[in-house]
Design a protein around this motif. Structure first.
Motif, PDB file in Angstrom:
ATOM      1  N   ASP A   9       0.831  -1.198   0.000  1.00 50.92           N
ATOM      2  CA  ASP A   9       0.000   0.000   0.000  1.00 50.92           C
ATOM      3  C   ASP A   9       0.872   1.256   0.000  1.00 50.92           C
ATOM      4  O   ASP A   9       0.613   2.209  -0.735  1.00 50.92           O
ATOM      5  CB  ASP A   9      -0.924  -0.021   1.224  1.00 50.92           C
ATOM      6  CG  ASP A   9      -2.129   0.867   1.067  1.00 50.92           C
ATOM      7  OD1 ASP A   9      -2.621   1.008  -0.073  1.00 50.92           O
ATOM      8  OD2 ASP A   9      -2.593   1.413   2.089  1.00 50.92           O
ATOM      9  N   GLU A  12       2.504   1.741  -3.399  1.00 48.51           N
ATOM     10  CA  GLU A  12       1.542   2.283  -4.368  1.00 48.51           C
ATOM     11  C   GLU A  12       1.337   3.778  -4.151  1.00 48.51           C
ATOM     12  O   GLU A  12       1.255   4.551  -5.113  1.00 48.51           O
ATOM     13  CB  GLU A  12       0.201   1.548  -4.255  1.00 48.51           C
ATOM     14  CG  GLU A  12       0.231   0.150  -4.822  1.00 48.51           C
ATOM     15  CD  GLU A  12      -1.074  -0.594  -4.625  1.00 48.51           C
ATOM     16  OE1 GLU A  12      -2.052   0.000  -4.108  1.00 48.51           O
ATOM     17  OE2 GLU A  12      -1.131  -1.781  -4.974  1.00 48.51           O
ATOM     18  N   LYS A  13       1.282   4.199  -2.898  1.00 47.87           N
ATOM     19  CA  LYS A  13       1.134   5.626  -2.590  1.00 47.87           C
ATOM     20  C   LYS A  13       2.357   6.403  -3.068  1.00 47.87           C
ATOM     21  O   LYS A  13       2.220   7.505  -3.614  1.00 47.87           O
ATOM     22  CB  LYS A  13       0.933   5.833  -1.092  1.00 47.87           C
ATOM     23  CG  LYS A  13      -0.438   5.434  -0.599  1.00 47.87           C
ATOM     24  CD  LYS A  13      -0.574   5.662   0.893  1.00 47.87           C
ATOM     25  CE  LYS A  13      -1.928   5.222   1.400  1.00 47.87           C
ATOM     26  NZ  LYS A  13      -2.073   5.434   2.850  1.00 47.87           N
ATOM     27  N   GLN A  15       4.391   5.516  -5.534  1.00 48.68           N
ATOM     28  CA  GLN A  15       4.346   5.545  -6.999  1.00 48.68           C
ATOM     29  C   GLN A  15       3.355   6.597  -7.487  1.00 48.68           C
ATOM     30  O   GLN A  15       3.631   7.339  -8.429  1.00 48.68           O
ATOM     31  CB  GLN A  15       3.967   4.180  -7.556  1.00 48.68           C
ATOM     32  CG  GLN A  15       5.110   3.203  -7.569  1.00 48.68           C
ATOM     33  CD  GLN A  15       4.721   1.858  -8.175  1.00 48.68           C
ATOM     34  OE1 GLN A  15       3.664   1.318  -7.875  1.00 48.68           O
ATOM     35  NE2 GLN A  15       5.590   1.331  -9.012  1.00 48.68           N
ATOM     36  N   THR A  16       2.221   6.673  -6.825  1.00 48.26           N
ATOM     37  CA  THR A  16       1.216   7.669  -7.196  1.00 48.26           C
ATOM     38  C   THR A  16       1.751   9.081  -6.985  1.00 48.26           C
ATOM     39  O   THR A  16       1.550   9.961  -7.826  1.00 48.26           O
ATOM     40  CB  THR A  16      -0.071   7.457  -6.370  1.00 48.26           C
ATOM     41  OG1 THR A  16      -0.550   6.125  -6.605  1.00 48.26           O
ATOM     42  CG2 THR A  16      -1.146   8.455  -6.746  1.00 48.26           C
ATOM     43  N   SER A  17       2.463   9.282  -5.893  1.00 47.49           N
ATOM     44  CA  SER A  17       3.039  10.603  -5.608  1.00 47.49           C
ATOM     45  C   SER A  17       4.090  10.987  -6.642  1.00 47.49           C
ATOM     46  O   SER A  17       4.138  12.133  -7.091  1.00 47.49           O
ATOM     47  CB  SER A  17       3.657  10.627  -4.211  1.00 47.49           C
ATOM     48  OG  SER A  17       2.672  10.442  -3.236  1.00 47.49           O
ATOM     49  N   HIS A  19       4.260   9.838  -9.710  1.00 44.00           N
ATOM     50  CA  HIS A  19       3.534  10.066 -10.967  1.00 44.00           C
ATOM     51  C   HIS A  19       2.922  11.470 -10.978  1.00 44.00           C
ATOM     52  O   HIS A  19       3.003  12.189 -11.978  1.00 44.00           O
ATOM     53  CB  HIS A  19       2.451   9.003 -11.162  1.00 44.00           C
ATOM     54  CG  HIS A  19       1.757   9.095 -12.476  1.00 44.00           C
ATOM     55  ND1 HIS A  19       2.292   8.586 -13.635  1.00 44.00           N
ATOM     56  CD2 HIS A  19       0.576   9.669 -12.821  1.00 44.00           C
ATOM     57  CE1 HIS A  19       1.462   8.836 -14.636  1.00 44.00           C
ATOM     58  NE2 HIS A  19       0.423   9.488 -14.159  1.00 44.00           N
ATOM     59  N   TYR A  20       2.333  11.868  -9.867  1.00 46.69           N
ATOM     60  CA  TYR A  20       1.727  13.199  -9.769  1.00 46.69           C
ATOM     61  C   TYR A  20       2.792  14.288  -9.931  1.00 46.69           C
ATOM     62  O   TYR A  20       2.597  15.252 -10.672  1.00 46.69           O
ATOM     63  CB  TYR A  20       1.010  13.361  -8.424  1.00 46.69           C
ATOM     64  CG  TYR A  20       0.468  14.747  -8.210  1.00 46.69           C
ATOM     65  CD1 TYR A  20      -0.709  15.158  -8.824  1.00 46.69           C
ATOM     66  CD2 TYR A  20       1.139  15.659  -7.398  1.00 46.69           C
ATOM     67  CE1 TYR A  20      -1.201  16.437  -8.652  1.00 46.69           C
ATOM     68  CE2 TYR A  20       0.660  16.935  -7.210  1.00 46.69           C
ATOM     69  CZ  TYR A  20      -0.514  17.323  -7.835  1.00 46.69           C
ATOM     70  OH  TYR A  20      -0.985  18.591  -7.662  1.00 46.69           O
ATOM     71  N   LYS A  39       0.216  11.071 -22.050  1.00 44.57           N
ATOM     72  CA  LYS A  39       0.050  10.405 -20.750  1.00 44.57           C
ATOM     73  C   LYS A  39       1.003   9.220 -20.636  1.00 44.57           C
ATOM     74  O   LYS A  39       1.522   8.941 -19.554  1.00 44.57           O
ATOM     75  CB  LYS A  39      -1.391   9.945 -20.563  1.00 44.57           C
ATOM     76  CG  LYS A  39      -2.354  11.096 -20.359  1.00 44.57           C
ATOM     77  CD  LYS A  39      -3.771  10.606 -20.145  1.00 44.57           C
ATOM     78  CE  LYS A  39      -4.709  11.780 -19.945  1.00 44.57           C
ATOM     79  NZ  LYS A  39      -6.082  11.352 -19.705  1.00 44.57           N
ATOM     80  N   ALA A  43       3.794   8.678 -17.757  1.00 44.10           N
ATOM     81  CA  ALA A  43       3.811   7.429 -16.977  1.00 44.10           C
ATOM     82  C   ALA A  43       5.171   6.742 -17.075  1.00 44.10           C
ATOM     83  O   ALA A  43       5.683   6.218 -16.073  1.00 44.10           O
ATOM     84  CB  ALA A  43       2.703   6.493 -17.458  1.00 44.10           C
ATOM     85  N   ASP A  47       7.682   6.103 -13.971  1.00 37.88           N
ATOM     86  CA  ASP A  47       8.152   4.748 -13.649  1.00 37.88           C
ATOM     87  C   ASP A  47       9.675   4.699 -13.584  1.00 37.88           C
ATOM     88  O   ASP A  47      10.246   4.102 -12.667  1.00 37.88           O
ATOM     89  CB  ASP A  47       7.631   3.752 -14.695  1.00 37.88           C
ATOM     90  CG  ASP A  47       7.973   2.318 -14.332  1.00 37.88           C
ATOM     91  OD1 ASP A  47       7.704   1.907 -13.179  1.00 37.88           O
ATOM     92  OD2 ASP A  47       8.513   1.600 -15.197  1.00 37.88           O
TER      93      ASP A  47
END
Length: 124
Positions: A9, A12-13, A15-17, A19-20, A39, A43, A47
């Protein structure tokens, strides 16, 4: 099992941060340079940045462990950046500034920690 789920979890957070943040940087660059980024491109860069950060973390940990320390310090970061002259120079500059600020903070703390000198005058 619960710890594994928390770790996934958290990853994933992160990675999301990343990406943002990459998306925001690309948006700012797109406005400045009058270009567009797909996009898929954003991405891919996100990555790559996430994977490279993981590699950096492993290398920093190995450098500290090799020096028989459990904490990563500025010398480890300088060693990591040794192949990029501009990055190495920037990190050296930042380390010097941090050290100077640390010394100033310690000196300031010492002055405030000392009890104020109070002079009394006997009027007899």
């Amino acid at each position: 099992m619960e710890d594994l789920e928390k770790g996934i979890d958290l990853e994933e957070k992160l990675q999301t941060s990343v990406h943002y943040a990459v998306g925001k940087i690309c948006t700012d660059a797109a406005e400045s340079f009058k270009v567009q980024f797909s996009k898929e491109f954003i991405a891919s860069v996100a990555d790559l940045a996430f994977r490279q950060a993981g590699i950096f973390a492993e290398d920093l940990e190995a450098f500290a462990k090799h020096a028989k320390r459990s904490t990563v310090n500025t010398d480890d970061v300088k060693l990591l950046a040794r192949r990029s002259e501009s990055l190495h120079d920037h990190i050296n500059k930042m380390a010097t500034e941090l050290a100077a600020n640390s010394i100033k903070a310690k000196n300031k703390k010492k002055k405030t920690d000392e009890e104020p000198v109070v002079q009394t005058i006997d009027i007899d």
